[in-house]
Scaffold this motif. Structure first.
Motif, mmCIF file in Angstrom:
data_model
loop_
_atom_site.group_PDB
_atom_site.id
_atom_site.type_symbol
_atom_site.label_atom_id
_atom_site.label_comp_id
_atom_site.label_asym_id
_atom_site.label_seq_id
_atom_site.Cartn_x
_atom_site.Cartn_y
_atom_site.Cartn_z
ATOM 1 N N THR A 128 -15.423 -0.704 9.021
ATOM 2 C CA THR A 128 -16.507 -0.562 8.048
ATOM 3 C C THR A 128 -17.286 -1.854 8.007
ATOM 4 O O THR A 128 -16.696 -2.938 7.944
ATOM 5 N N LYS B 115 -7.234 5.928 5.495
ATOM 6 C CA LYS B 115 -8.605 6.290 5.116
ATOM 7 C C LYS B 115 -8.890 5.874 3.685
ATOM 8 O O LYS B 115 -10.005 5.462 3.363
ATOM 9 N N ASP C 143 -12.126 3.719 2.837
ATOM 10 C CA ASP C 143 -13.108 4.237 1.888
ATOM 11 C C ASP C 143 -13.254 3.373 0.637
ATOM 12 O O ASP C 143 -14.268 3.436 -0.055
#
Length: 183
Positions: A144, A172, A176
């Motif tokens: 990310t 995840k 996130d």
């Protein structure tokens, strides 16, 4: 690093009054996760509660599974004159180049599994799920990237390819949860 961690957790109670509202701070931490908040450097994320902090060369923060060493999360940042991730270009162009030239070694085969763009609290993020295969092993990661505070932030969440299916959803949550905030 222990002094910094103590400072960060000690100042945690003050963050509600000092920092702008952010969805990471407003949400309840998921069960079996802890929150890492770096007030000085302007980012935060969740990590599994049983992971341990460790030094990862050239990274600002890093946590790893105490038993499965290849499962880890790490964050680094470099200066930039860009103001937003979109200043780098469209996700479909930026992300493949990022994986090819920054995340992969020359001898690794790259397989991009998914790319996503999101905006949270006015900050934009590109996230990529990718596999890197070498002659002797393979890993799968979430990467990310975001831009804020004159910095280009990168978070990598990684696991051994054999374990990816089993731990993907857990990892995840970490990917996130990554947020940048103004400092």
């Amino acid at each position: 690093m222990e002094k910094r961690r103590t400072l960060l957790f000690g100042l945690g109670a003050l963050t509600g009054n000092l920092l702008p509202a952010s969805s990471l701070f407003a949400e309840d931490i998921p069960n079996n996760y802890r929150s890492f908040v770096d007030i000085k450097d302007g980012y935060s994320y969740y990590y599994p509660a049983d992971w341990r902090e460790f030094d990862f060369r050239a990274h600002d923060s890093a946590f790893k599974d105490r038993y499965l060493q290849l499962q880890n999360v790490r964050v680094r940042f470099i200066p930039t004159d860009k103001k937003d991730i979109h200043d780098l270009g469209p996700m479909e162009e930026v992300v493949p180049d990022l994986v090819r030239y920054k995340f992969a070694a020359p001898n690794q085969v790259i397989n991009i599994l998914d790319m996503q763009e999101k905006t949270v609290d006015g900050k934009s993020y590109y996230t990529v799920e990718f596999q890197l295969t070498s002659p002797n092993f393979a890993i799968v990661s979430f990467g990310t990237v975001a831009i804020a505070n004159g910095r280009y932030y990168t978070q990598i969440v990684v696991a051994n390819e054999r374990r990816w299916r089993r731990f993907r959803n857990k990892l995840k949550v970490v990917a996130d949860s990554f947020r940048v905030f103004d400092i």
